[in-house]
Design an enzyme around this catalytic site. Structure first.
Site, PDB file in Angstrom:
ATOM      1  N   GLY A   1      -6.858   1.110   5.135  1.00  0.00           N
ATOM      2  CA  GLY A   1      -5.989   1.649   6.184  1.00  0.00           C
ATOM      3  C   GLY A   1      -5.061   0.616   6.783  1.00  0.00           C
TER       4      GLY A   1
ATOM      5  CG  ASP B   1      -9.011   0.844  -0.225  1.00  0.00           C
ATOM      6  OD1 ASP B   1     -10.005   1.508  -0.513  1.00  0.00           O
ATOM      7  OD2 ASP B   1      -8.956  -0.392  -0.413  1.00  0.00           O
TER       8      ASP B   1
ATOM      9  CD  GLU C   1       0.496   3.892   0.783  1.00  0.00           C
ATOM     10  OE1 GLU C   1       0.588   4.171  -0.432  1.00  0.00           O
ATOM     11  OE2 GLU C   1       0.370   2.740   1.206  1.00  0.00           O
ATOM     12  CG  ASP C   2      -0.731   4.829  -3.799  1.00  0.00           C
ATOM     13  OD1 ASP C   2      -0.879   4.457  -2.608  1.00  0.00           O
ATOM     14  OD2 ASP C   2      -0.678   4.019  -4.743  1.00  0.00           O
TER      15      ASP C   2
ATOM     16  N   GLY D   1       3.343   2.923  -5.244  1.00  0.00           N
ATOM     17  CA  GLY D   1       2.353   3.945  -5.609  1.00  0.00           C
ATOM     18  C   GLY D   1       2.687   5.385  -5.281  1.00  0.00           C
TER      19      GLY D   1
ATOM     20  CG  PHE E   1      -9.712   0.160  -8.775  1.00  0.00           C
ATOM     21  CD1 PHE E   1      -9.045  -0.414  -7.692  1.00  0.00           C
ATOM     22  CD2 PHE E   1      -9.028   0.309  -9.966  1.00  0.00           C
ATOM     23  CE1 PHE E   1      -7.738  -0.840  -7.807  1.00  0.00           C
ATOM     24  CE2 PHE E   1      -7.711  -0.119 -10.096  1.00  0.00           C
ATOM     25  CZ  PHE E   1      -7.069  -0.688  -9.018  1.00  0.00           C
TER      26      PHE E   1
ATOM     27  CG  ASP F   1      -0.911  -0.720  -9.791  1.00  0.00           C
ATOM     28  OD1 ASP F   1      -1.071  -0.350  -8.611  1.00  0.00           O
ATOM     29  OD2 ASP F   1      -0.843  -1.921 -10.121  1.00  0.00           O
TER      30      ASP F   1
ATOM     31  NE  ARG G   1       2.861   1.020 -10.108  1.00  0.00           N
ATOM     32  CZ  ARG G   1       2.241   0.661  -8.986  1.00  0.00           C
ATOM     33  NH1 ARG G   1       1.648   1.568  -8.237  1.00  0.00           N
ATOM     34  NH2 ARG G   1       2.214  -0.599  -8.610  1.00  0.00           N
TER      35      ARG G   1
ATOM     36  CE  LYS H   1     -10.584   3.814  -3.330  1.00  0.00           C
ATOM     37  NZ  LYS H   1     -10.381   2.439  -3.836  1.00  0.00           N
TER      38      LYS H   1
END
Ligand code: IMP
Ligand code: MG
Length: 178
Positions: free
Chosen positions: A107, A105, A101-102, A47, A154, A161, A167, A133
């Site tokens: 973590g 979430d 990181e992308d 990602g 999401f 993705d 992506r 998030k």
């Protein structure tokens, strides 16, 4: 604008222009914070590749750029359990590592990376993530550079993705409620 990926509809949430502006700001911040330090930018595949490509070009310092991949425990996809780091080819001893990181979430992925990479005795591990998030985050460690805090929905695009798709989208899209 809406797009369809497989069975789901997504709508634009963050534009490519907004994303670019924010990444440049983070790049400038990192340039100030890491002056005269031995930097290793470590992207988490898959990602992070788009964010990392823009971010590292927005950092005006000499740096080493590399990637790792996390392998999950096979067959227990839903547990999110993480097994190992693949592809680490850099000596991190004494280095100022910026993990890229992308999205952070729950973590869990970052938690595993921080713990495992600490054993390599870097001088520092900082975290840069395009998206965060806060509503899903289950840990306490600091996230040094956040592009955008987003609600617990999401998203795809800019490296993220859905079932491997999306992506390459320059904007970031959210799952549509319609
Ligand atoms: P965490 O370990 O729960 O923080 O999850 C991190 C990974 O889950 C990210 O690197 C993504 O690959 C994936 N992920 C989490 N949220 C999303 C999302 O909204 N869209 C796409 N991938 C996501
Ligand atoms: Mg990821």
């Amino acid at each position: 604008m809406k797009i369809i990926l497989n069975d789901k509809i997504f709508e634009v949430y963050l534009s490519a222009a907004e994303i670019k502006t924010r990444i440049n700001q983070i790049g400038e911040q990192i340039t100030r914070d890491f002056k005269d330090k031995d930097i290793v930018i470590l992207g988490v595949l898959n990602g992070s590749f788009i964010f990392l490509a823009d971010l590292c070009r927005a950092i005006d310092l000499p740096l080493v750029c590399s990637f790792v991949k996390l392998s999950s425990y096979q067959g227990i996809v839903s547990s999110g359990e993480i097994r190992s780091i693949l592809g680490l080819d850099q000596d991190l001893k004494g280095k100022h590592v910026i993990l890229v990181e992308d999205i952070v979430d729950s973590g869990l992925s970052m938690d595993y990376l921080i713990k495992t990479l600490s054993d390599h005795n870097p001088a520092q591990i900082a975290i840069a993530t395009l998206l965060f998030k806060p509503g899903a985050f289950r840990f306490k460690y600091p996230i040094d550079y956040v592009g955008f805090e987003i609600p617990n929905k999401f998203v795809v695009g800019c490296g993220l993705d859905y079932d491997g798709l999306g992506r390459n989208l320059p904007d970031i899209y959210q799952l549509s409620t319609l």
